[in-house]
Write a protein that holds these residues in place. Structure first.
Motif, mmCIF file in Angstrom:
data_model
loop_
_atom_site.group_PDB
_atom_site.id
_atom_site.type_symbol
_atom_site.label_atom_id
_atom_site.label_comp_id
_atom_site.label_asym_id
_atom_site.label_seq_id
_atom_site.Cartn_x
_atom_site.Cartn_y
_atom_site.Cartn_z
ATOM 1 N N THR A 285 0.688 -1.259 -0.125
ATOM 2 C CA THR A 285 -0.148 0.153 0.522
ATOM 3 C C THR A 285 1.624 1.254 -0.041
ATOM 4 N N ALA A 286 1.823 1.519 0.574
ATOM 5 C CA ALA A 286 3.003 2.426 0.876
ATOM 6 C C ALA A 286 3.692 2.537 -0.030
ATOM 7 N N LEU A 287 4.338 1.668 -1.124
ATOM 8 C CA LEU A 287 4.661 1.555 -2.597
ATOM 9 C C LEU A 287 3.932 2.016 -3.667
ATOM 10 N N THR A 288 2.943 1.893 -3.577
ATOM 11 C CA THR A 288 1.550 1.740 -5.020
ATOM 12 C C THR A 288 0.979 3.356 -4.495
ATOM 13 N N GLY A 289 1.388 3.820 -2.974
ATOM 14 C CA GLY A 289 0.595 5.534 -2.519
ATOM 15 C C GLY A 289 1.610 5.905 -2.906
ATOM 16 N N GLY A 290 3.000 5.577 -2.990
ATOM 17 C CA GLY A 290 3.838 6.846 -3.275
ATOM 18 C C GLY A 290 4.369 7.242 -4.681
ATOM 19 N N ALA A 291 4.214 5.787 -5.548
ATOM 20 C CA ALA A 291 4.134 5.896 -6.724
ATOM 21 C C ALA A 291 3.058 6.485 -7.394
ATOM 22 N N ALA A 292 2.173 6.642 -7.298
ATOM 23 C CA ALA A 292 0.891 7.305 -7.316
ATOM 24 C C ALA A 292 1.113 8.585 -7.150
ATOM 25 N N GLY A 293 1.945 8.839 -5.972
ATOM 26 C CA GLY A 293 2.602 10.644 -5.885
ATOM 27 C C GLY A 293 3.168 11.422 -6.868
ATOM 28 N N ILE A 294 4.237 10.606 -7.464
ATOM 29 C CA ILE A 294 5.052 10.346 -7.564
ATOM 30 C C ILE A 294 4.549 10.881 -9.336
ATOM 31 N N MET A 295 3.408 9.948 -9.822
ATOM 32 C CA MET A 295 3.690 9.467 -11.301
ATOM 33 C C MET A 295 2.434 10.937 -11.572
ATOM 34 N N ILE A 296 1.626 11.252 -10.647
ATOM 35 C CA ILE A 296 0.715 12.315 -10.167
ATOM 36 C C ILE A 296 1.689 13.727 -10.345
ATOM 37 N N ALA A 297 2.371 13.937 -9.855
ATOM 38 C CA ALA A 297 3.031 15.874 -9.561
ATOM 39 C C ALA A 297 3.894 15.290 -11.289
ATOM 40 N N ALA A 298 4.191 14.122 -11.798
ATOM 41 C CA ALA A 298 5.618 13.911 -12.648
ATOM 42 C C ALA A 298 4.517 14.333 -14.185
ATOM 43 N N SER A 299 2.502 13.850 -14.231
ATOM 44 C CA SER A 299 2.083 14.045 -15.075
ATOM 45 C C SER A 299 1.914 15.882 -15.581
ATOM 46 N N PHE A 300 2.350 16.592 -13.987
ATOM 47 C CA PHE A 300 1.845 18.077 -14.356
ATOM 48 C C PHE A 300 3.375 18.357 -14.901
ATOM 49 N N PHE A 301 4.496 18.142 -13.445
ATOM 50 C CA PHE A 301 5.968 19.414 -13.533
ATOM 51 C C PHE A 301 6.757 18.827 -14.724
ATOM 52 N N SER A 302 6.331 17.253 -15.152
ATOM 53 C CA SER A 302 7.386 17.148 -16.363
ATOM 54 C C SER A 302 6.986 16.614 -17.416
ATOM 55 N N LEU A 303 5.605 16.866 -17.977
ATOM 56 C CA LEU A 303 4.994 16.163 -18.956
ATOM 57 C C LEU A 303 4.451 17.647 -19.276
ATOM 58 N N LEU A 304 2.589 18.335 -18.610
ATOM 59 C CA LEU A 304 2.401 19.239 -19.158
ATOM 60 C C LEU A 304 2.854 20.103 -19.109
ATOM 61 N N LEU A 305 3.850 20.876 -17.571
ATOM 62 C CA LEU A 305 4.028 22.260 -18.225
ATOM 63 C C LEU A 305 5.061 22.221 -18.995
ATOM 64 N N PRO A 306 5.833 21.455 -19.207
ATOM 65 C CA PRO A 306 7.151 21.472 -19.943
ATOM 66 C C PRO A 306 6.125 21.472 -22.144
ATOM 67 N N GLY B 164 1.492 7.925 1.490
ATOM 68 C CA GLY B 164 1.826 7.830 0.521
ATOM 69 C C GLY B 164 1.770 8.294 -0.795
ATOM 70 N N ILE B 165 0.498 8.527 -1.094
ATOM 71 C CA ILE B 165 0.666 9.562 -2.502
ATOM 72 C C ILE B 165 0.993 10.775 -1.771
ATOM 73 N N VAL B 166 0.983 11.343 -0.952
ATOM 74 C CA VAL B 166 1.195 13.200 -0.420
ATOM 75 C C VAL B 166 3.032 12.777 -0.739
ATOM 76 N N ALA B 167 3.234 11.570 -0.257
ATOM 77 C CA ALA B 167 4.908 12.203 0.222
ATOM 78 C C ALA B 167 5.416 11.557 -1.644
ATOM 79 N N GLY B 168 5.061 11.011 -1.986
ATOM 80 C CA GLY B 168 5.553 10.674 -3.295
ATOM 81 C C GLY B 168 5.094 11.927 -3.771
ATOM 82 N N PHE B 169 4.276 12.667 -3.949
ATOM 83 C CA PHE B 169 3.971 14.091 -5.320
ATOM 84 C C PHE B 169 5.005 15.048 -3.571
ATOM 85 N N CYS B 170 4.505 15.440 -2.795
ATOM 86 C CA CYS B 170 6.214 16.228 -2.179
ATOM 87 C C CYS B 170 7.505 15.855 -2.900
ATOM 88 N N LEU B 171 7.719 14.464 -2.884
ATOM 89 C CA LEU B 171 9.991 14.245 -4.132
ATOM 90 C C LEU B 171 9.538 14.704 -4.882
#
Length: 256
Positions: A43-64, A240-247
């Motif tokens: 659960t923790a790993l999946t939540g962390g990965a979800a947060g990372i991917m949500i942030a990446a979809s904006f900061f690494s993909l949409l914004l550029p 996990g989601i919040v931590a992954g997004f912030c990271l």
């Protein structure tokens, strides 16, 4: 690290995809040692990965993509590309859930659909990483693309388990369970390379590729990762989601 940064985008994407695949295979390999999974860790790993991917979809993909200069207004490119990416995943989900497949050797329909769903969803994930490396084009944003790949690799570890263990529970041998599971992650390698090649060499494709990948990635997170992690401990999943997004946000803003 300097050696990696000196490589071209396509080679960087290939190496990153191999890491992502290796994590899927590593997770699947646990089927040789146990039939049980620690649900809190998953659960923790999946939540962390979800947060990372949500942030990446904006900061690494949409914004550029929004910052690219095209003949169309940026909001048109961003919106249409994002919708197409999300629609791709949604349509794949509908096809997988409604069509009849040959499930011989996979235990039952649920396990087969899980395998096919994970395999199909790994395609846009691989493309997203390839496009991110192409967008970085040797600059400081290469590290952001690398962290995106690492985030997906983290998600691939429990994903490999979640495909292998149900197959094993239905009586499939450990070897076959492992082979099916790692195969679901292997598709990320060609998808990642194709994404990098297409975005690098096809003029005008970059903003569309970025936004398409962002929409597909967010759809995967919403349809698979978030429901999966919230089916367990909601507190652990939320943390996990919040931590992954912030990271991912900190890494992307600091290094991008």
């Amino acid at each position: 690290m300097q050696w990696f940064l000196s490589l071209g985008a396509v080679w960087q994407a290939l190496l990153a995809s191999l890491i992502m695949y290796a994590m899927t295979a590593l997770g699947a390999s646990f089927v040789f040692f146990s039939k049980k999974i620690n649900k809190t860790v998953i659960t923790a790993l999946t939540g962390g990965a979800a947060g990372i991917m949500i942030a990446a979809s904006f900061f690494s993909l949409l914004l550029p993509a929004i910052e690219y200069e095209t003949s169309l207004p940026s909001f048109v490119t961003a919106t249409v590309g994002f919708l197409l990416g999300g629609a791709f995943v949604i349509v794949c989900d509908l096809i997988l859930s409604r069509r009849s497949f040959n499930f011989h050797g996979m235990g039952d329909k649920k396990n087969a659909l899980l395998f096919f769903a994970v395999t199909v969803h790994n395609i846009p994930e691989g493309m997203a990483v390839g496009v991110a490396f192409a967008a970085a084009a040797g600059g400081d944003a290469v590290l952001s693309a690398l962290f995106l790949a690492i985030g997906i690799a983290i998600q691939n570890f429990p994903e490999g388990m979640c495909v292998a263990f149900p197959l094993r529970a239905k009586g499939m041998s450990p070897v076959k369970s492992f082979l099916f599971s790692q195969g679901s992650g292997a598709v990320e390698i060609p998808a990642c390379v194709i994404g990098a090649v297409a975005a690098t060499f096809v003029a005008g494709l970059m903003p569309w590729a970025l936004t398409f990948s962002a929409g597909a990635m967010l759809a995967v997170v919403c349809s698979e990762l978030i429901p999966e992690c919230f089916s367990g401990n909601k507190t652990v999943a939320s943390a996990g989601i919040v931590a992954g997004f912030c990271l991912m946000m900190v890494l992307d803003l600091a290094l991008g």
